[in-house]
Write a protein that holds these residues in place. Structure first.
Motif, short mmCIF file in Angstrom:
data_model
loop_
_atom_site.label_atom_id
_atom_site.label_comp_id
_atom_site.label_asym_id
_atom_site.label_seq_id
_atom_site.Cartn_x
_atom_site.Cartn_y
_atom_site.Cartn_z
N SER A 73 -0.50 3.73 -5.69
CA SER A 73 0.47 2.82 -6.29
C SER A 73 0.80 1.72 -5.29
O SER A 73 1.23 2.00 -4.17
CB SER A 73 1.74 3.57 -6.68
OG SER A 73 2.72 2.68 -7.18
N VAL A 112 1.99 3.70 -1.99
CA VAL A 112 2.29 5.13 -2.12
C VAL A 112 1.01 5.82 -2.55
O VAL A 112 0.34 5.38 -3.48
CB VAL A 112 3.40 5.39 -3.16
CG1 VAL A 112 3.61 6.89 -3.32
CG2 VAL A 112 4.69 4.72 -2.76
N VAL A 131 -0.46 9.60 -3.68
CA VAL A 131 -0.18 10.97 -4.07
C VAL A 131 -1.48 11.76 -3.99
O VAL A 131 -2.45 11.44 -4.68
CB VAL A 131 0.39 11.05 -5.50
CG1 VAL A 131 0.75 12.49 -5.85
CG2 VAL A 131 1.60 10.14 -5.65
N LYS A 180 3.27 8.46 -11.70
CA LYS A 180 4.04 7.21 -11.74
C LYS A 180 5.52 7.51 -11.63
O LYS A 180 6.26 6.81 -10.93
CB LYS A 180 3.75 6.44 -13.02
CG LYS A 180 4.46 5.10 -13.08
CD LYS A 180 4.13 4.33 -14.35
CE LYS A 180 4.87 3.00 -14.37
NZ LYS A 180 4.59 2.24 -15.61
N CYS A 187 6.35 8.26 -8.09
CA CYS A 187 6.39 7.02 -7.30
C CYS A 187 7.68 6.25 -7.57
O CYS A 187 8.28 5.68 -6.65
CB CYS A 187 5.18 6.15 -7.61
SG CYS A 187 3.60 6.85 -7.06
N GLU A 188 8.12 6.24 -8.83
CA GLU A 188 9.38 5.57 -9.17
C GLU A 188 10.56 6.26 -8.49
O GLU A 188 11.52 5.60 -8.07
CB GLU A 188 9.56 5.55 -10.68
CG GLU A 188 8.59 4.61 -11.39
CD GLU A 188 8.64 4.75 -12.91
OE1 GLU A 188 8.10 3.86 -13.60
OE2 GLU A 188 9.20 5.76 -13.40
N VAL A 224 10.44 7.68 -5.61
CA VAL A 224 10.39 7.21 -4.22
C VAL A 224 10.99 5.81 -4.11
O VAL A 224 11.79 5.53 -3.20
CB VAL A 224 8.94 7.22 -3.70
CG1 VAL A 224 8.85 6.50 -2.36
CG2 VAL A 224 8.43 8.64 -3.57
N ILE A 259 6.81 -1.84 -8.79
CA ILE A 259 5.45 -1.31 -8.79
C ILE A 259 4.52 -2.32 -9.45
O ILE A 259 4.72 -2.72 -10.59
CB ILE A 259 5.40 0.04 -9.54
CG1 ILE A 259 6.21 1.09 -8.79
CG2 ILE A 259 3.95 0.51 -9.70
CD1 ILE A 259 6.21 2.46 -9.45
N ILE A 299 -0.85 1.02 -10.48
CA ILE A 299 -1.02 2.43 -10.16
C ILE A 299 -2.29 2.92 -10.83
O ILE A 299 -2.58 2.57 -11.98
CB ILE A 299 0.20 3.27 -10.61
CG1 ILE A 299 0.05 4.73 -10.15
CG2 ILE A 299 0.42 3.18 -12.11
CD1 ILE A 299 1.32 5.54 -10.33
N MET A 313 2.56 13.34 -0.04
CA MET A 313 2.73 12.01 -0.61
C MET A 313 2.94 11.07 0.57
O MET A 313 3.82 11.30 1.39
CB MET A 313 3.91 11.95 -1.58
CG MET A 313 4.16 10.57 -2.16
SD MET A 313 5.66 10.50 -3.21
CE MET A 313 5.09 11.44 -4.62
N VAL A 352 4.04 7.46 1.91
CA VAL A 352 4.81 6.28 1.55
C VAL A 352 4.73 5.28 2.70
O VAL A 352 5.13 5.60 3.82
CB VAL A 352 6.29 6.63 1.27
CG1 VAL A 352 7.04 5.39 0.79
CG2 VAL A 352 6.38 7.75 0.24
#
Length: 256
Positions: A75, A88, A90, A128, A131-132, A134, A152, A155, A188, A190
């Motif tokens: 992402s 990001v 994952v 997703k 990620c949101e 985060v 974002i 992704i 994950m 970041v």
């Protein structure tokens, strides 16, 4: 044309990020707590999430790791107001384990060996949302005096989505470890732009020079100053019954 001033770019973003690293670690710990809370609501199980390592690195170095790259979800986001990109990642085995727990697998039992495979649309939507979580955690944990916005941009499962980022651009990358230390789910990663870390840098405290002998130093600005002191005089052995018999006013022989 906007009248809004453009933030100054850092001449040495990697150095600025290194100075802000302690504050960044606290920031990512707050993000980990938020991700864990959201994960409990979605999976119905408490999956530990903690900060692993935070370090100054580059986007290219992150993508060189085959364990992170293969089978993962990528992402790319924008960090406003500078508009600098972040990333990001994952891990595939982490996503597979989270989906398995959501489908009823025990979060404490050992999962079957992970095999790299195509990520489904449902798994991509779950990634997703993670990620949101985060992004929201970063926004909420960022200093209120320097608010930021994060969006974002893309992704997907193709690492080429992140290949458009400048590979040598310095970033601060934090690994969020999921699962117990003895039963890790996966990571994950970041990565936020190092240019954004100035807002988190802790000001350097000025040190006071030692005054020459005979010079009077005015300490009124920091007095009275309460300091707790502990002094250990000696160590002796007492039986449990002797300890029970000790009362206020008794004398305990410490020897010569």
């Amino acid at each position: 044309m906007s009248d809004r001033p453009t933030p100054a770019m850092l001449a040495h973003p990697d150095r600025e990020a290194a100075l802000a690293l302690p504050a960044l670690e606290d920031l990512f710990r707050a993000v980990a707590r938020q991700v864990r809370t959201r994960l409990v609501n979605r999976a119905g199980a408490d999956i530990p999430v903690r900060l692993g390592v935070a370090q100054v690195t580059t986007v290219g170095h992150i993508l060189e790791d085959s364990e992170t790259r293969d089978g993962g979800v990528f992402s790319v986001f924008s960090f406003e107001p500078l508009g600098l990109p972040g990333l990001v990642v994952v891990q595939g085995r982490l996503l597979a384990r989270i989906v398995g727990v959501m489908l009823g697998e025990s979060p404490t039992e050992e999962a079957p060996p992970y095999r790299i495979r195509q990520v489904t649309d449902v798994e991509l939507r779950i990634a997703k949302r993670a990620c949101e979580d985060v992004m929201n955690g970063l926004i909420e944990a960022w200093p209120a005096s320097k608010p930021v916005g994060i969006t974002i941009n893309s992704i997907g499962t193709n690492p080429r989505a992140a290949s458009g980022l400048a590979q040598t651009t310095p970033v601060v990358a934090a690994s969020l470890d999921f699962g117990r230390p003895d039963d890790p789910y996966g990571l994950m990663i970041v990565a936020i732009p190092a240019q954004t870390t100035r807002d988190l840098r802790v000001p350097t405290l000025r040190t006071l020079k030692r005054a020459p002998r005979g010079t009077h130093v005015d300490l009124k600005s920091c007095m009275p100053l309460e300091v707790e002191l502990v002094a250990e005089l000696a160590s002796i052995k007492l039986s449990f019954s002797e300890m029970q018999a000790v009362k206020l006013g008794n004398l305990i022989d410490l020897g010569p």
